[in-house]
Scaffold this active site. Structure first.
Site, PDB file in Angstrom:
ATOM      1  N   TRP A  26      26.596  32.450  35.153  1.00  0.00           N
ATOM      2  CA  TRP A  26      26.294  32.708  36.572  1.00  0.00           C
ATOM      3  C   TRP A  26      26.856  34.028  37.090  1.00  0.00           C
ATOM      4  CZ3 TRP A  26      23.579  30.560  40.576  1.00  0.00           C
ATOM      5  CH2 TRP A  26      23.935  30.963  41.861  1.00  0.00           C
ATOM      6  N   ASP A  29      27.736  37.782  44.001  1.00  0.00           N
ATOM      7  CA  ASP A  29      27.963  39.065  44.681  1.00  0.00           C
ATOM      8  C   ASP A  29      28.560  40.182  43.813  1.00  0.00           C
ATOM      9  OD1 ASP A  29      27.707  37.028  46.507  1.00  0.00           O
ATOM     10  OD2 ASP A  29      29.651  37.317  47.434  1.00  0.00           O
ATOM     11  N   GLN A  45      31.014  38.398  41.168  1.00  0.00           N
ATOM     12  CA  GLN A  45      31.318  36.963  41.209  1.00  0.00           C
ATOM     13  C   GLN A  45      30.670  36.309  39.999  1.00  0.00           C
ATOM     14  OE1 GLN A  45      32.953  34.943  44.259  1.00  0.00           O
ATOM     15  NE2 GLN A  45      33.913  36.795  43.473  1.00  0.00           N
ATOM     16  N   TRP A  53      26.744  28.153  40.265  1.00  0.00           N
ATOM     17  CA  TRP A  53      27.905  28.586  41.042  1.00  0.00           C
ATOM     18  C   TRP A  53      29.049  27.614  40.786  1.00  0.00           C
ATOM     19  CZ3 TRP A  53      31.115  26.954  44.938  1.00  0.00           C
ATOM     20  CH2 TRP A  53      31.839  27.966  45.605  1.00  0.00           C
ATOM     21  N   SER A  90      34.846  36.981  46.892  1.00  0.00           N
ATOM     22  CA  SER A  90      34.470  38.398  47.000  1.00  0.00           C
ATOM     23  C   SER A  90      35.502  39.275  47.689  1.00  0.00           C
ATOM     24  CB  SER A  90      33.140  38.512  47.725  1.00  0.00           C
ATOM     25  OG  SER A  90      32.144  38.058  46.859  1.00  0.00           O
TER      26      SER A  90
HETATM   27  C1  FRU Z   1      28.384  35.276  49.283  1.00  0.00           C
HETATM   28  C2  FRU Z   1      29.620  34.410  49.047  1.00  0.00           C
HETATM   29  C3  FRU Z   1      30.847  35.066  49.634  1.00  0.00           C
HETATM   30  C4  FRU Z   1      31.969  34.447  48.820  1.00  0.00           C
HETATM   31  C5  FRU Z   1      31.324  34.355  47.456  1.00  0.00           C
HETATM   32  C6  FRU Z   1      31.762  33.165  46.660  1.00  0.00           C
HETATM   33  O1  FRU Z   1      27.381  35.028  48.371  1.00  0.00           O
HETATM   34  O2  FRU Z   1      29.410  33.118  49.560  1.00  0.00           O
HETATM   35  O3  FRU Z   1      30.996  34.852  51.021  1.00  0.00           O
HETATM   36  O4  FRU Z   1      33.122  35.215  48.802  1.00  0.00           O
HETATM   37  O5  FRU Z   1      29.933  34.296  47.663  1.00  0.00           O
HETATM   38  O6  FRU Z   1      31.200  33.202  45.384  1.00  0.00           O
END
Ligand code: FRU
Length: 488
Positions: A26, A29, A45, A53, A90
């Site tokens: 996966w 961001d 991420q 996720w 992030s």
């Molecule tokens: C945006 C988000 C951010 C967070 C991250 C977690 O896609 O939700 O706000 O930090 O992804 O993976």
């Protein structure tokens, strides 16, 4: 540790070849974008264990030229019992007087944390022992989120905006709103909250609803103006990236009307921008998938990074957004070049096929009503992605509702109103990379979409006009090479 699925995701015919993607599993961001000692670093991420996720790590890759990437070991992992025990979410990277420093979100609860590196290659990071540097939101605010710091240098100190949102409260009759909160610091370690830099009430009935929580803010000067980009969290899957151009003085931002940063909405999300050594403002965004979680697991990968996009302020007051010039280095072979050619009912792309292509077109409307570019067309016509530009209404439309016979790949119809005066030529650049399509029009409008054709024959291309004859000033089609192997 990256758990490899039983097959190589890069061998999947739907996996992009010239867009950045992790080794497997996966991605969401882009994080910590920085041009460090001549190399571009992309953190992101990443759930290294599954194509869904999950517990967030920071994946890492490096590039000499912004478009060819080398995967590096994971840069940040959650620390058991640490403020990021449930995930390193992030954040950004800054140069703190020669020390590369990551400013990122730890969960749960959401907090701001630091990590520094003494390694010129930025492979290894040490978390600050004083983490979290901000443990909680400012007193008195009831927030639905508090995350994704964006930090810059201003007037001899550090400034930071952080994404936030206020919940709606039917009892008090207050609608929810998206917000970014402004902070200052002398040293990145102690922070003082100033005030909301920008906030906007969520009104679902608006043409461009801006959501109740703003994730991943990016705030930066651009040719004399300031730009705020936010990932406006409405309700999945309708979230979108919103931009504001405005004035910023004495810690106060006066935003203009919100605009869509990409007309593909959710499919280009949570972008981050950075300045490179030559002073260019570059942006990467997360290209969300358009299929089910089950399909992600079966594929062993999910999430792709956009091409690097170069931002500017245009004379017409819009934010310009174009593929960075370096994307030209991804072209491997010119398949077709035409100039000053009439475009009527006849297909100008007869005999051209492919799934990793750049198509560049400059066309004048002439007497035509619409221009049609069809890609990934199956030999029996059962799958096709359709792009159309309607000259009189100045509408660019991409229809992926017929792109795939796979019931788990939802198609969509997305539209960009270009607002062009009648008769003006249209400049289009379309980047097809297997399941990714990024389209750039006239140097500012972006429309990103995803397509999942199932048939090996879904490679055909058609370009024609309807309702009259258009005039093609120039048409070029390139086959694209790999982002991971410059020789390919
Ligand atoms: C945006 C988000 C951010 C967070 C991250 C977690 O896609 O939700 O706000 O930090 O992804 O993976």
């Amino acid at each position: 540790m990256t758990l490899q699925p039983s097959h190589d995701p890069f061998a999947d015919p739907l996996h992009p070849i010239y867009h950045f993607a992790p080794p497997a599993n996966w991605l969401n961001d882009p994080n910590g974008l920085i041009h460090w000692q001549g190399k571009y670093h992309l953190f992101y991420q990443h759930n290294p264990a599954e194509a869904v996720w999950g517990p967030m790590h920071w994946g890492h890759a490096v590039s000499p030229d912004l478009v060819h990437w080398q995967h590096l070991p994971i840069a940040l992992s959650p620390t058991p019992d640490g403020p990021d025990k449930d995930g390193a979410w992030s954040g950004c990277a800054v140069d703190d007087g020669g020390t590369p420093t990551l400013v990122y979100t730890g969960v749960f609860p959401e907090s701001v944390n630091l990590a520094t590196s003494a390694d010129p290659d930025l492979r290894t990071w040490t978390k600050f022992e004083g983490n979290p540097v901000i443990a909680r939101p400012p007193e008195g605010l009831t927030l639905s989120g508090f995350r994704d710091p964006c930090v810059w240098r201003e007037g001899g100190e550090w400034r930071m905006v952080i994404g936030a949102g206020e919940r709606d409260n039917p009892e008090a009759n207050t609608p929810g709103k998206g917000m970014v909160l402004l902070y200052r610091s002398p040293d990145l370690r102690t922070w003082e909250y100033l005030h909301p830099l920008c906030e906007r009430v969520f009104n679902p009935a608006e043409t461009l609803p801006t959501g109740m929580m703003w994730e991943c803010p990016s705030f930066f000067p651009l040719d004399g103006k300031w730009v705020l980009l936010v990932a406006a969290h409405l309700n999945l899957p309708v979230s979108l990236t919103v931009g504001f151009l405005g004035e910023y003085r004495d810690g106060k931002f006066t935003p203009g009307a919100p605009f869509k940063v990409d007309y593909g909405d959710r499919l280009f999300y949570a972008p981050q921008t950075f300045l490179d050594a030559s002073g260019r403002r570059l942006m990467f965004g997360w290209l969300y998938e358009g299929r089910t979680v089950r399909a992600h697991r079966a594929a062993g990968w999910a999430g792709v990074m956009s091409l690097p996009r170069l931002l500017s302020l245009r004379p017409d007051g819009r934010m310009g957004c174009e593929p960075a010039p370096e994307t030209a280095a991804l072209r491997s072979r010119l398949l077709l070049e035409l100039q000053d050619t009439d475009l009527g009912e006849e297909n100008l792309l007869e005999g051209i096929a492919g799934t990793a292509l750049e198509i560049e077109l400059e066309v004048e409307p002439g007497s035509a009503a619409a221009l049609h570019l069809q890609i990934c067309t199956a030999s029996d016509g059962s799958e096709q992605t359709r792009l159309a530009y309607h000259f009189t209404e100045s509408r660019l439309v991409i229809d992926t509702t017929h792109a795939s016979l796979d019931p788990e790949a939802a198609g969509a119809l997305k539209e960009a109103p270009l607002g062009k005066p009648a008769g003006e030529p249209l400049h289009l650049r379309a980047f097809l990379d297997r399941s990714v399509l990024e389209v750039f029009a006239d140097g500012w409008a972006c429309l990103t979409t995803r397509l999942y054709p199932t048939k090996p024959t879904s490679t055909g291309l058609n370009l024609f006009a309807r309702g009259g004859k258009a005039k093609v000033h120039s048409l070029k089609v390139w086959e694209m090479g790999s982002a991971f192997n410059p020789e390919a």
